[in-house]
Design an enzyme around this catalytic site. Sequence first.
Site, short mmCIF file in Angstrom:
data_model
loop_
_atom_site.label_atom_id
_atom_site.label_comp_id
_atom_site.label_asym_id
_atom_site.label_seq_id
_atom_site.Cartn_x
_atom_site.Cartn_y
_atom_site.Cartn_z
N TYR A 255 0.86 -1.18 0.00
CA TYR A 255 0.00 0.00 0.00
C TYR A 255 0.89 1.23 0.00
CZ TYR A 255 -3.40 3.50 1.64
OH TYR A 255 -4.21 4.61 1.78
N ASP B 275 9.28 2.92 -0.37
CA ASP B 275 8.23 3.54 0.44
C ASP B 275 8.46 3.10 1.88
OD1 ASP B 275 6.05 4.51 1.71
OD2 ASP B 275 4.56 3.56 0.40
N LYS C 62 4.52 8.58 9.13
CA LYS C 62 4.31 7.94 10.42
C LYS C 62 5.31 8.36 11.51
CE LYS C 62 1.24 4.57 8.52
NZ LYS C 62 1.23 4.03 7.17
C1 LIG Z 1 0.54 4.48 5.89
C2 LIG Z 1 1.23 4.28 4.60
C3 LIG Z 1 1.08 5.17 3.52
C4 LIG Z 1 0.07 6.27 3.52
O1 LIG Z 1 0.29 7.22 4.49
P1 LIG Z 1 -0.92 8.19 4.91
O2 LIG Z 1 -0.27 9.14 5.86
O3 LIG Z 1 -1.95 7.31 5.55
O4 LIG Z 1 -1.41 8.84 3.68
C5 LIG Z 1 1.88 4.99 2.41
N1 LIG Z 1 2.75 3.98 2.34
C6 LIG Z 1 2.92 3.10 3.35
C7 LIG Z 1 3.93 2.02 3.23
C8 LIG Z 1 2.15 3.22 4.50
O5 LIG Z 1 2.29 2.30 5.48
#
Ligand SMILES: *Cc1c(COP(=O)(O)O)cnc(C)c1O
Length: 426
Positions: free
Chosen positions: A143, A238, A266
């Site tokens: 994701y 990512d 995060k």
């Molecule tokens: C949480 C997450 C996102 C999206 O971040 P948001 O702040 O919720 O938009 C993108 N990539 C990864 C790997 C994630 O865990």
Amino acid sequence: MTDRNRELFDRALRHMPGGVNSPVRAFRSVGGVPPFIARGTGCRIEDVAGKSYVDYVGSWGPLIVGHAHPEVVAAVREAAEDGLSFGAPTELEVEMADTLCRLLPSLELVRVVSSGTEATMSAIRLARGYTGRDVLIKFEGCYHGHSDSLLVKAGSGLLTFGNPSSSGVPDDLAKHTLVLDYNDTTQLGEAFAEHGRHIAAVIVEPVAGNMNLVAPDESFLHACRELCSAHGSVLIFDEVMTGFRVALGCAQGRYGITPDLTTLGKVIGGGMPVAAFGGRADIMQKIAPLGPVYQAGTLSGNPVAMAAGLATLKLIQAPGFYDRLSASAARLCKGLTRAAEANGVAFSAQSVGGMFGLYFRPSPPSSFAEVMECDVPAFNRFFHAMLEAGHYFAPSAFEAGFISAAHSEADIDSTIAAAEAVFARG
Ligand SMILES: *Cc1c(COP(=O)(O)O)cnc(C)c1O
């Protein structure tokens, strides 16, 4: 029993789609009413009915030092006193950029934004602008936020282009994304052999944490690196979830791979809306105002958010921080596995640094297909029994879990003891 949670959920449903501002919070996959959280301290959260839980979600990863850490709260207070937002440069942003580039050597230049979605979306636009190519490779089960190019599932053939996985995403956009299998090095090689000179970027979670937790085959990550280099494509790690979660050097440090671009989120916000993308200077220089790739944000680098992030990034640099965090996560996984084994439950668990996966299957999965083999009804029963007992796990069989520095051995052991009782009941 009048339940304030039920009351609030009913009220929420009147004016909020599904009663929530982000879908997984609605408990659709596990059923029931989500607790509405009133406060948190350390590793515990308390709902509006006064029930307390040991929290293994940590706001989905950011709260690596626990809830309402005094130093983080003090930094936020202090910053707030000076004003909430200026839309002009501030010193805290410079400190954030310096800190990120010092901790992560692959970052030569970095731009701060407000969500992980924004970071990945912008990194992809930048990779396309830099290469002059359109095709993006992503892996099923990873994701990267909810921008159009990423809400795509595999097409009908193995190497055919994707279809939208969400209503509202034009086919015209989805057709630029190739969705491959995580950890499948052969398939990735075939994709590059066929489409290499059109591939702008590969985006990958270096530890997959959005299909439960799937650990990478290191050879797969190395193949991502080598194939991108060989074909002039941009490798985007990512690390919104894994960044400062799996190690101080993030996943790229842990596995010894240097991506071209990295997205963070995060943990770097410590619970405030902060994310970032950065990497090679020659690529980052294509971003406005230096270059032709446009990207902007009214609240980007917000001073109160920077203060929370910087206070968190300071705490995680304490000597031994990640050793203790990793030991805590490993203790939880080992204890839960033993408890399941003692009661004949088909269960496994594993951790990478401060994130972990719990699987209702005999061994940890290494692919999306294996993740899908987990016993979802068994997870849902476990989830509700643990919630009842005061232990809050992510409300889905397909999410990773997170531990914080505030979880003591006694907290973890209380969770293991509760799980043992749940497994024993069958
Ligand atoms: C949480 C997450 C996102 C999206 O971040 P948001 O702040 O919720 O938009 C993108 N990539 C990864 C790997 C994630 O865990």
